[in-house]
Design an enzyme around this catalytic site. Sequence first.
Site, mmCIF file in Angstrom:
data_model
loop_
_atom_site.group_PDB
_atom_site.id
_atom_site.type_symbol
_atom_site.label_atom_id
_atom_site.label_comp_id
_atom_site.label_asym_id
_atom_site.label_seq_id
_atom_site.Cartn_x
_atom_site.Cartn_y
_atom_site.Cartn_z
ATOM 1 N N TRP A 134 -12.469 -10.209 -14.911
ATOM 2 C CA TRP A 134 -13.713 -9.907 -14.212
ATOM 3 C C TRP A 134 -13.565 -8.847 -13.126
ATOM 4 O O TRP A 134 -14.557 -8.352 -12.616
ATOM 5 C CB TRP A 134 -14.247 -11.186 -13.548
ATOM 6 N N ASN A 135 -12.341 -8.497 -12.723
ATOM 7 C CA ASN A 135 -12.210 -7.701 -11.500
ATOM 8 C C ASN A 135 -12.699 -6.257 -11.654
ATOM 9 O O ASN A 135 -13.175 -5.645 -10.707
ATOM 10 C CB ASN A 135 -10.777 -7.747 -10.941
ATOM 11 N N HIS A 159 -14.916 -11.566 -22.786
ATOM 12 C CA HIS A 159 -14.892 -11.221 -21.370
ATOM 13 C C HIS A 159 -14.769 -12.486 -20.528
ATOM 14 O O HIS A 159 -14.966 -13.604 -21.003
ATOM 15 C CB HIS A 159 -16.167 -10.462 -20.993
ATOM 16 N N ALA A 160 -14.417 -12.289 -19.255
ATOM 17 C CA ALA A 160 -14.380 -13.413 -18.321
ATOM 18 C C ALA A 160 -15.762 -14.050 -18.240
ATOM 19 O O ALA A 160 -16.788 -13.353 -18.248
ATOM 20 C CB ALA A 160 -13.935 -12.928 -16.942
ATOM 21 N N SER A 161 -15.800 -15.369 -18.141
ATOM 22 C CA SER A 161 -17.067 -16.094 -18.229
ATOM 23 C C SER A 161 -17.960 -15.928 -17.011
ATOM 24 O O SER A 161 -19.129 -16.328 -17.056
ATOM 25 C CB SER A 161 -16.792 -17.585 -18.461
ATOM 26 N N SER A 211 -4.004 -13.330 -16.325
ATOM 27 C CA SER A 211 -2.930 -14.081 -15.686
ATOM 28 C C SER A 211 -1.737 -14.237 -16.614
ATOM 29 O O SER A 211 -1.846 -14.097 -17.843
ATOM 30 C CB SER A 211 -3.433 -15.471 -15.289
ATOM 31 N N GLU A 232 -1.202 -6.972 -20.034
ATOM 32 C CA GLU A 232 -1.071 -6.546 -18.634
ATOM 33 C C GLU A 232 -1.378 -7.779 -17.794
ATOM 34 O O GLU A 232 -2.516 -8.242 -17.742
ATOM 35 C CB GLU A 232 -2.034 -5.394 -18.326
ATOM 36 N N CYS A 266 -4.857 -5.779 -9.809
ATOM 37 C CA CYS A 266 -3.482 -5.995 -10.257
ATOM 38 C C CYS A 266 -2.532 -4.977 -9.653
ATOM 39 O O CYS A 266 -1.383 -5.297 -9.341
ATOM 40 C CB CYS A 266 -3.419 -5.920 -11.784
ATOM 41 N N GLU A 363 1.454 -13.604 -6.999
ATOM 42 C CA GLU A 363 0.480 -12.532 -6.820
ATOM 43 C C GLU A 363 -0.630 -12.986 -5.883
ATOM 44 O O GLU A 363 -1.153 -14.092 -5.998
ATOM 45 C CB GLU A 363 -0.126 -12.128 -8.166
#
Length: 458
Positions: A134-135, A159-161, A211, A232, A266, A363
């Site tokens: 999502w970032n 995609h991220a939810s 992640s 990645e 990241c 991280e």
Amino acid sequence: MAIATVNPATGKTEMIIEPHSPEEVDQRISEAASAAELLRKTSFAERAEWMRAAAAILDDQAEGLGELITVEMGKPIAQSVAEVHKCAKAMRFYAENSEEFLAEVSLEDPSTVSASRAWTRHEPLGVVLAVMPWNYPLWQVIRFAAPALMAGNAGLLKHASNVPQSALFLDTLFERAGFPLGSFRALLIGGAEVGAVIADPRVTAVTLTGSEPAGRSVAAIAGDHVKKTVLELGGSDPFVVLASADVKAAAATAVRARINNNGQSCIAGKRFIVHTDVYDEFAAEFTNLMSALRVGDPLDPAVEVGPLATESGRDDLIELVEDARAKGATILAGGSVPDRPGWYYEPTVIADLPDDARLVQEETFGPVASLYRATDNTDALRIANQTTFGLSSAVWTNDPEEEEWFVASLDAGAVFINGMTVSYQELPFGGIKRSGFGRELAAVGQREFCNLKTVWKA
């Protein structure tokens, strides 16, 4: 499973979207498989025309799309609009260069292999599944989609939810621009359903940004089915400032490196490793600048730091800071949750970190910077390389010998000298160690999802 837009600046749900049923997922995979067969027969010129049309849509709708991104994941509005334009630039880059990147290469002297001619060619693999975070809800997708589609592949997006509206925009973007039906399809599904999509014989390869646990899971399933993957998985990037550096310039850039995207990047500088001769000067300048940042509504153009994207993400950040505090680290700035709605966290600088603090190895996704004092250059390198990640890095020096040594010695997929890490479509992007494998962007990133076919002719 919740697929919803929850505004991180307020904590309020803006929209709830129903996930795709198994039948809808199957239909979308079928559409992508059919499109892949069509795309491999089209010319670079045709695909380039469609890709430029898609880029034009992005540029034309940049303001509205920027607001959508900000409402979904909280980054400052100027950064969201810039992300949209960056996507359009990358799409034009691949429209202009893909034919050259994927051109046939002939062996200069084919007689060495007993042939009249011998050459290699790049061919599309078929349907590539992208599991994206999502970032950077548009950029992370486009940096995969543009080169993949220009190579003649079709794309599927999980995609991220928490960014479903971004996913739905991308679902129709390429078809609107002229690509065949199904060339790019979003799958509104949960993480538990990704494995079945990877296993589907119509899917030929997978790329994931996310992640480390997610990467391990995807790689294991793809490996079980012998499918190509590019991963990645994030980083804990060092930002090294040596005694010969321009300290004020380094500190100013360090702030931008740490708080860009509200610190949720990241490739952001996360561990600031400073030579003892300039440590006090850098620490004072850096802390003052971090403390002066304006935190607030990300739709306000004057705001520099917005909320974290999710409440769970902020909870994770709080745990890391409190772990460091409990183990004796010094909080030079921030370290608290502002008293306001939404998922905000103060821009924070932490020094004197003990080796057993989680911040040393894990991280940090948010506006929290770790500050380290290095006794000399060898110590700075030791600290930089002590993490299990190896995505990117930055080194500030005006000494050519120092520059050469750090470039050769840092465990990272990239080194930026006297600057901050930025992803450019012209340069390969990716990491080593637990930051993943494979590369995105540039020519090499496009070739990741191509079959390099050798042809020999008697």
